[in-house]
Design an enzyme around this catalytic site. Structure first.
Site, PDB file in Angstrom:
ATOM      1  N   GLY A  11       0.823  -1.216   0.000  1.00 10.36           N
ATOM      2  CA  GLY A  11       0.000   0.000   0.000  1.00 10.36           C
ATOM      3  C   GLY A  11       0.843   1.246   0.000  1.00 10.36           C
ATOM      4  CG  ASN A  12       1.087   4.295  -2.581  1.00 18.09           C
ATOM      5  OD1 ASN A  12       2.235   3.886  -2.565  1.00 18.09           O
ATOM      6  ND2 ASN A  12       0.427   4.536  -3.699  1.00 18.09           N
ATOM      7  NE  ARG A  13       3.982   7.617   5.579  1.00 18.84           N
ATOM      8  CZ  ARG A  13       4.949   8.412   6.028  1.00 18.84           C
ATOM      9  NH1 ARG A  13       6.186   8.110   5.788  1.00 18.84           N
ATOM     10  NH2 ARG A  13       4.662   9.504   6.695  1.00 18.84           N
TER      11      ARG A  13
END
Ligand code: C5P
Length: 218
Positions: free
Chosen positions: A29-31
């Protein structure tokens, strides 16, 4: 700036990260907190627009009068965004994962060898697809999170993705960026640029909508 009405406009906003599953318990995932996109959706609805908010996995309350569609992966986000067209504007504020595992393991991957190689494949570029879609919104806006050469990369994205505006996060400005309630943006379009903030994301959302309004035919 005045809060000009968006009554009669339909705006699709994407927000938050996407999670690309590796197995039933792990993901890539991305922050991203989703706060910027949610602030834009909230401001647009407050100003009278019909807003569809396609949200990745975030823990944020749905803004008033906003139709929210929850998704997890980039693929699901793409489906939901395309299904929400036609619209007058698309604002792609989501931090979409660029790569996803080629296969999702049906069971939890057990640790055994010293090294584990994951095969990743590119996800669909939602923003670029919306920008050339037969139901292309009048205004298509993307975001850019760059650490260096911000203008160079932002202008590159304007052209490559064929979008009308790119809002680039000004990293390194106090209190701005990931998970913060404040942000600083520089918005680029073909023949101009404007620095917004640092300011609360709620305030930046209204300023960005004002800027978008200038791109709309009366
Ligand atoms: O190319 P980059 O990921 O930096 O571009 C960021 C912009 O593109 C954001 O507006 C993001 O929502 C959008 N994007 C997308 N689909 C992807 C990757 C990025 O819509 N797969």
């Amino acid at each position: 700036m005045s809060a000009a009405s968006l009554s009669g406009r339909r705006i699709v906003v994407s927000a938050g990260p996407t999670f690309e599953d590796i197995d039933p318990v792990r993901f890539i995932g991305n922050r991203s907190s989703g706060k910027m996109g949610f602030a834009i959706a909230e401001a647009a609805a407050r100003r009278g627009a019909k807003v569809v908010l396609v949200a990745g996995p975030v823990s944020l309350a749905t803004p008033a009068d906003v139709e929210r569609i929850d998704v997890r992966s980039a693929r699901q986000m793409r489906e939901a965004v395309i299904a929400a067209l036609p619209a007058d504007a698309y604002i792609g504020a989501a931090a979409v994962a660029d790569y996803a595992p080629a296969v999702i393991a049906p069971g939890k991957i057990k640790k055994k060898d010293e090294q584990l190689t994951l095969e990743l494949v590119r996800t669909p570029d939602i923003l670029a697809e919306v920008a050339v879609h037969e139901r292309r919104p009048t205004v298509v806006v993307g975001f850019a999170a760059e650490t260096h050469d911000v203008e160079f990369y932002a202008r590159g994205k304007l052209e490559k993705k064929r979008v009308d505006m790119i809002a680039a996060n000004r990293v390194g400005v106090a209190g701005s960026g990931f998970e913060s309630d404040d942000n600083a943006l520089t918005v680029y379009w073909a023949d101009g640029a404007l620095a917004l903030g640092p300011a609360p994301k709620t305030q930046l959302a209204d300023q960005l909508l004002d800027l978008i309004l200038t791109r709309w035919p009366a």
